[in-house]
Scaffold this motif. Structure first.
Motif, PDB file in Angstrom:
ATOM      1  N   ILE A  64       0.822  -1.209   0.000  1.00  0.00           N
ATOM      2  CA  ILE A  64       0.000   0.000   0.000  1.00  0.00           C
ATOM      3  C   ILE A  64       0.855   1.257   0.000  1.00  0.00           C
ATOM      4  N   ALA A  65       2.138   1.121   0.256  1.00  0.00           N
ATOM      5  CA  ALA A  65       3.009   2.289   0.392  1.00  0.00           C
ATOM      6  C   ALA A  65       3.278   2.941  -0.965  1.00  0.00           C
ATOM      7  N   PRO A  66       3.107   4.265  -1.072  1.00  0.00           N
ATOM      8  CA  PRO A  66       3.435   4.960  -2.321  1.00  0.00           C
ATOM      9  C   PRO A  66       4.944   4.990  -2.548  1.00  0.00           C
ATOM     10  N   ALA A 233      -1.646   7.005  -7.677  1.00  0.00           N
ATOM     11  CA  ALA A 233      -0.807   6.778  -8.858  1.00  0.00           C
ATOM     12  C   ALA A 233       0.587   6.328  -8.451  1.00  0.00           C
ATOM     13  N   TRP A 234       1.120   6.914  -7.388  1.00  0.00           N
ATOM     14  CA  TRP A 234       2.463   6.534  -6.946  1.00  0.00           C
ATOM     15  C   TRP A 234       2.467   5.202  -6.209  1.00  0.00           C
ATOM     16  N   VAL A 235       1.325   4.810  -5.642  1.00  0.00           N
ATOM     17  CA  VAL A 235       1.207   3.444  -5.129  1.00  0.00           C
ATOM     18  C   VAL A 235       1.359   2.473  -6.297  1.00  0.00           C
ATOM     19  N   GLY A 238       4.938   2.226  -7.449  1.00  0.00           N
ATOM     20  CA  GLY A 238       5.704   1.415  -6.519  1.00  0.00           C
ATOM     21  C   GLY A 238       5.461  -0.070  -6.688  1.00  0.00           C
ATOM     22  N   ARG A 239       4.217  -0.436  -7.002  1.00  0.00           N
ATOM     23  CA  ARG A 239       3.905  -1.867  -7.127  1.00  0.00           C
ATOM     24  C   ARG A 239       4.314  -2.448  -8.472  1.00  0.00           C
ATOM     25  N   PHE A 240       4.398  -1.621  -9.496  1.00  0.00           N
ATOM     26  CA  PHE A 240       4.812  -2.104 -10.812  1.00  0.00           C
ATOM     27  C   PHE A 240       6.330  -2.133 -10.986  1.00  0.00           C
ATOM     28  N   SER A 241       7.024  -1.213 -10.300  1.00  0.00           N
ATOM     29  CA  SER A 241       8.460  -1.084 -10.554  1.00  0.00           C
ATOM     30  C   SER A 241       9.343  -1.232  -9.329  1.00  0.00           C
ATOM     31  N   GLY A 242       8.747  -1.262  -8.146  1.00  0.00           N
ATOM     32  CA  GLY A 242       9.544  -1.360  -6.922  1.00  0.00           C
ATOM     33  C   GLY A 242       9.239  -2.622  -6.153  1.00  0.00           C
ATOM     34  N   GLN A 243       9.618  -2.628  -4.904  1.00  0.00           N
ATOM     35  CA  GLN A 243       9.348  -3.762  -4.021  1.00  0.00           C
ATOM     36  C   GLN A 243       8.393  -3.329  -2.922  1.00  0.00           C
ATOM     37  N   LEU A 245       6.654  -6.149  -5.408  1.00  0.00           N
ATOM     38  CA  LEU A 245       5.892  -6.156  -6.651  1.00  0.00           C
ATOM     39  C   LEU A 245       4.514  -6.731  -6.385  1.00  0.00           C
ATOM     40  N   ASP A 246       3.483  -6.058  -6.888  1.00  0.00           N
ATOM     41  CA  ASP A 246       2.108  -6.512  -6.658  1.00  0.00           C
ATOM     42  C   ASP A 246       1.233  -5.927  -7.768  1.00  0.00           C
ATOM     43  N   THR A 247       1.074  -6.712  -8.833  1.00  0.00           N
ATOM     44  CA  THR A 247       0.328  -6.231  -9.998  1.00  0.00           C
ATOM     45  C   THR A 247      -1.122  -5.921  -9.646  1.00  0.00           C
ATOM     46  N   ALA A 248      -1.735  -6.772  -8.832  1.00  0.00           N
ATOM     47  CA  ALA A 248      -3.140  -6.550  -8.461  1.00  0.00           C
ATOM     48  C   ALA A 248      -3.311  -5.220  -7.735  1.00  0.00           C
ATOM     49  N   ALA A 249      -2.399  -4.937  -6.810  1.00  0.00           N
ATOM     50  CA  ALA A 249      -2.476  -3.671  -6.074  1.00  0.00           C
ATOM     51  C   ALA A 249      -2.239  -2.492  -7.013  1.00  0.00           C
ATOM     52  N   GLY A 250      -1.287  -2.631  -7.935  1.00  0.00           N
ATOM     53  CA  GLY A 250      -1.016  -1.553  -8.877  1.00  0.00           C
ATOM     54  C   GLY A 250      -2.211  -1.237  -9.757  1.00  0.00           C
ATOM     55  N   VAL A 251      -2.839  -2.292 -10.272  1.00  0.00           N
ATOM     56  CA  VAL A 251      -4.016  -2.095 -11.131  1.00  0.00           C
ATOM     57  C   VAL A 251      -5.160  -1.485 -10.333  1.00  0.00           C
TER      58      VAL A 251
END
Length: 287
Positions: A64-66, A233-235, A238-243, A245-251
């Motif tokens: 959840i962290a941006p 948007a920054w969450v 973070g989920r698409f490119s950082g740690q 990784l969580d595609t579901a959270a990013g979407v």
């Protein structure tokens, strides 16, 4: 009915010594918020927010962290708080009913902001920081309702007061979700065995719904939407490119941001059409 009871929200009573006290309290609150923000960011050395509590509040602590860049919005919010503190302290604003209603609430938000930094950085108590940020969010909701229901007197007031408080509320809404998630992770919460992606999706969906609620109550105000969408948007980044990784959270974060944006735009269009129709009706009756 008494005169005080029948006075409209925008009316003013003569300046009093209590007004000066309120103005000073707001200015002092702004100074404390800025100084403690600098301390919390590590500007004077020592532990920063991202390094506090073993990194529990860092940008890669939870889904959840941006991403780190998102936190740069605090510079805008602090600048707005300073602008509000200076603006409300002007002699011409001393007896304005709007500032009388808002002043101590804004000061309380600044002190709670400072309290959050103290709890998170100096004490390293993540759950205590959750209690403080939830209280801060409650105060900001109260401020937002006062702003919505108390008429602004000028464009400057709309930008300095409405704009700052809206940005403040939108960002803290995202930050509260991130803070609660950080506290749960630090406490070893395993999500009752459910996948972390499911939990992050639910939390981000709730954050989006809260943004929709703010948009409806605020009749499509722009500022809360801007900071909320910024945070979501920054969450996603973070989920698409950082740690982690969580595609579901990013979407989910992107969808929530898009929904809030669309709702605000629809409400703005409706409000403008309603205003235009009202103006045409008044012109027709006057002719």
């Amino acid at each position: 009915m008494s005169t005080a009871a029948s006075r409209p929200a925008s009316a003013t009573a003569p300046p009093a010594s209590a007004d000066v006290v309120r103005q000073v309290v707001v200015v002092v609150g702004a100074v404390l918020a800025i100084v403690l923000a600098a301390v919390g960011s590590g500007a004077f050395g020592g532990t920063s927010v991202s390094g506090a509590s073993g990194g529990a509040l860092s940008a890669d602590a939870t889904p959840i962290a941006p991403a780190t860049t998102a936190f740069s919005i605090w510079s805008v919010i602090y600048a707005g708080l300073v602008a509000y503190a200076v603006y409300q302290a002007l002699p011409g604003q001393r007896a304005v009913d709007r500032h009388r209603r808002l002043g101590y609430w804004v000061a309380a938000s600044m002190l709670l902001n400072a309290g959050w930094l103290f709890a998170a950085v100096q004490l390293g108590q993540v759950w205590l920081s959750v209690v403080v940020i939830v209280a801060l969010l409650a105060v900001l909701v109260r401020i937002f309702l006062l702003v919505v229901h108390t008429p602004t007197r000028s464009r400057v007031d709309a930008i300095v007061t409405d704009g700052t408080m809206g940005l403040y509320l939108g960002w803290v809404s995202v930050a509260t979700a991130a803070n609660v998630a950080a506290a749960l992770v630090e406490s070893g919460f395993d999500g009752f065995g459910l996948p972390s992606g499911l939990w992050s999706t639910v939390v981000l969906a709730v954050a989006g719904l809260s943004g929709v609620a703010v948009a409806v109550v605020g009749r499509g105000r722009i500022a809360p939407m801007l900071s909320l969408v910024w945070g979501l948007a920054w969450v996603a980044v973070g989920r698409f490119s950082g740690q982690p990784l969580d595609t579901a959270a990013g979407v989910t974060a992107l969808v929530a941001a898009a929904v809030v944006l669309v709702v605000v735009l629809v409400l703005r269009v409706r409000a403008e059409r309603s205003g235009s129709a009202r103006a045409r009706g008044e012109a027709t009756r006057a002719s």
